[in-house]
Enzyme design. Sequence first.
Site, PDB file in Angstrom:
ATOM      1  N   ILE A   1      50.620  82.987  44.060  1.00  0.00           N
ATOM      2  CA  ILE A   1      49.569  82.647  43.089  1.00  0.00           C
ATOM      3  C   ILE A   1      49.813  81.302  42.413  1.00  0.00           C
ATOM      4  O   ILE A   1      48.991  80.848  41.622  1.00  0.00           O
ATOM      5  CB  ILE A   1      49.449  83.743  42.007  1.00  0.00           C
ATOM      6  CG1 ILE A   1      50.778  83.929  41.266  1.00  0.00           C
ATOM      7  CG2 ILE A   1      48.959  85.040  42.614  1.00  0.00           C
ATOM      8  CD1 ILE A   1      50.699  84.914  40.114  1.00  0.00           C
TER       9      ILE A   1
ATOM     10  N   GLY B   1      55.040  74.974  42.153  1.00  0.00           N
ATOM     11  CA  GLY B   1      55.358  73.754  41.428  1.00  0.00           C
ATOM     12  C   GLY B   1      56.689  73.207  41.881  1.00  0.00           C
ATOM     13  O   GLY B   1      57.312  73.709  42.824  1.00  0.00           O
ATOM     14  N   GLY B   2      57.136  72.170  41.192  1.00  0.00           N
ATOM     15  CA  GLY B   2      58.396  71.542  41.566  1.00  0.00           C
ATOM     16  C   GLY B   2      59.590  72.442  41.349  1.00  0.00           C
ATOM     17  O   GLY B   2      60.642  72.248  41.963  1.00  0.00           O
ATOM     18  N   MET B   3      59.456  73.452  40.463  1.00  0.00           N
ATOM     19  CA  MET B   3      60.584  74.332  40.142  1.00  0.00           C
ATOM     20  C   MET B   3      60.494  75.674  40.846  1.00  0.00           C
ATOM     21  O   MET B   3      61.228  76.597  40.510  1.00  0.00           O
ATOM     22  CB  MET B   3      60.653  74.553  38.625  1.00  0.00           C
ATOM     23  CG  MET B   3      60.899  73.291  37.842  1.00  0.00           C
ATOM     24  SD  MET B   3      62.466  72.483  38.262  1.00  0.00           S
ATOM     25  CE  MET B   3      62.385  71.065  37.168  1.00  0.00           C
TER      26      MET B   3
ATOM     27  N   VAL C   1      55.431  81.002  42.779  1.00  0.00           N
ATOM     28  CA  VAL C   1      55.125  82.201  42.003  1.00  0.00           C
ATOM     29  C   VAL C   1      54.292  83.154  42.859  1.00  0.00           C
ATOM     30  O   VAL C   1      53.301  82.742  43.474  1.00  0.00           O
ATOM     31  CB  VAL C   1      54.368  81.856  40.707  1.00  0.00           C
ATOM     32  CG1 VAL C   1      54.086  83.120  39.894  1.00  0.00           C
ATOM     33  CG2 VAL C   1      55.148  80.859  39.865  1.00  0.00           C
TER      34      VAL C   1
ATOM     35  N   LYS D   1      58.684  84.649  39.785  1.00  0.00           N
ATOM     36  CA  LYS D   1      59.037  83.245  39.974  1.00  0.00           C
ATOM     37  C   LYS D   1      60.217  83.161  40.934  1.00  0.00           C
ATOM     38  O   LYS D   1      61.305  83.659  40.660  1.00  0.00           O
ATOM     39  CB  LYS D   1      59.413  82.611  38.637  1.00  0.00           C
ATOM     40  CG  LYS D   1      59.741  81.130  38.711  1.00  0.00           C
ATOM     41  CD  LYS D   1      58.505  80.288  38.619  1.00  0.00           C
ATOM     42  CE  LYS D   1      58.825  78.813  38.495  1.00  0.00           C
ATOM     43  NZ  LYS D   1      57.645  77.990  38.283  1.00  0.00           N
TER      44      LYS D   1
ATOM     45  N   ASP E   1      59.631  70.997  29.730  1.00  0.00           N
ATOM     46  CA  ASP E   1      58.529  70.761  30.674  1.00  0.00           C
ATOM     47  C   ASP E   1      57.226  71.293  30.075  1.00  0.00           C
ATOM     48  O   ASP E   1      56.443  71.951  30.753  1.00  0.00           O
ATOM     49  CB  ASP E   1      58.826  71.424  32.017  1.00  0.00           C
ATOM     50  CG  ASP E   1      57.916  70.886  33.134  1.00  0.00           C
ATOM     51  OD1 ASP E   1      57.347  69.775  32.962  1.00  0.00           O
ATOM     52  OD2 ASP E   1      57.759  71.565  34.163  1.00  0.00           O
TER      53      ASP E   1
END
Length: 530
Positions: A19, A22-24, A27, A42, A135
């Site tokens: 869903i 991102g860079g980290m 999800v 995550k 962030d």
Amino acid sequence: MTLSSVVAALPQYAVGEQIGEGGMGVVYGGVHRQLGRPVAIKRLPAAVAEDPRMSERFEHEARLLARLDHPHIVPVYDYVRQHGEHLLVMERLDGGTVWSRFASDGLTAQQSCGIVLAALSGLHAAHEAGVLHLDVKPKNLLFTANGLVKVADFGISQVVSEGATLVTHGGAVLGTPAYIAPEQALGNALTPAADVYATGTVLYELLSGDLPFERGGGPIAMIQKRVYQEPRPLTTVPEPLAGVVMRSLVRDPSARYRNAETFAVDLAGAAAHLFGPDWLMRLQMPVHLAPQVSSARPSARPAHPRDAISITQQPIRATLVDPVPAARLSGSSTLVPAAQVIKAPTSPWWLWLVAAISLLALVVVPFAVTGRELPSFPTNLSEPVTVEGQRLTVSLAGIQLADVPRGPEGFALPGAARWVVGGAVTAAADGREFLLVSNQTPWLSIMGTGSALLLLFTLAYLESNLRALRRRQTGVGAVIASVPLGFGLGLAVWLLVSVLLDREPTLPIAVTCGVLGAAAGISAALASKR
């Protein structure tokens, strides 16, 4: 790693589709099998699991995150470290992000202030527990189904990068450069002021529709602007709200709000001043505030009534399609601290050299070039000039000041000429030239006082122009204005030296000094416009 390793690590959850990403990390949606509770899972990048030090740091941070219990923080239900996976199980929020609502329907100023107050409430609680976010951005602010704002992704950036901003050799940035604090970009020690800066940037964007710095140039250039430039003033928002936002964006962390709560207190007071003391109740947005924030009094600073009305009614939408995308953390990425990549913008050294040489020549020329050797005639100009001849002309650098016939007691200069003359001027009587020198103080004359005032005026405006150019608060207009200002500076130096040394003020020296001043002014302006 495949999705099967996530499923194997979480047997108590039914893992669904992806869903978000991102860079980290990635999800996934999921449901707790026994409780039937929807969750967001995550999945942290493989680089976290492959680096033992990073893995240990994240496990420690995950325990801190699991203890955070605040209505404006996305709660962490579980942390699993199995089968080579690092997984955070969190509350799933399906109300969308602040960014999605900002980019589609837009947000009113009241809504934006309410959202940021909620975020600051959650951030302060995290800071009190020893967790920095690092962030904060509109995509990390999520809505519940009933409109409650919650801050997501606490601490992940801090663990992965140890607080520093990392970039790839290709120039991509791990994190979100649009909202990054200067000290974070430089790898300096971090405090809650770093999150204050990012949250202030979010508020600036929500209120204006744009970021506080000029666009373009890529992520590295974006970081450089935040480190070396001042943000653009928030001119579309009335005081005192604009002042609160700009204080949160000061480059020096010690000059910013010291923590999220002091920021929230001033923001609540400014919002109450603009929108009325009961603005949050009328907004019908659930915001949980500390007593010192909710009891903040309206700011005493005045606001323009028309501005206050317009800002309360118009929804503001994002003018950016999306901020610069972040780099992805993977095992193959070569990441280095941003401080090793960004450099202070430099100007060609020769421009500063030209400015310095021109300025030095401007100072030397009026002293070194004496002009013609003419006889001097000191006199009190308030009385008739008693020189031989039938007609007297007086001129300043070729500009005629007086042309008078001889009277019974001599040549009586008109009042205007007497006020102008200070020091020496060129005079001629019956074809014979000489210097007419006033023996009164030059500071009572336009030549003396006027040259000193012109010197101070041009110096002040040139310095102001150069400072504005360095801070990116102005553009080509200031460069163009530096030419007449520099020329005026040269004329002021020429005339002041001529007055003080009782030298003939000739036009060639005046033009030479003016050109040197203009050269110094435009060279310095071009060098300052980095």
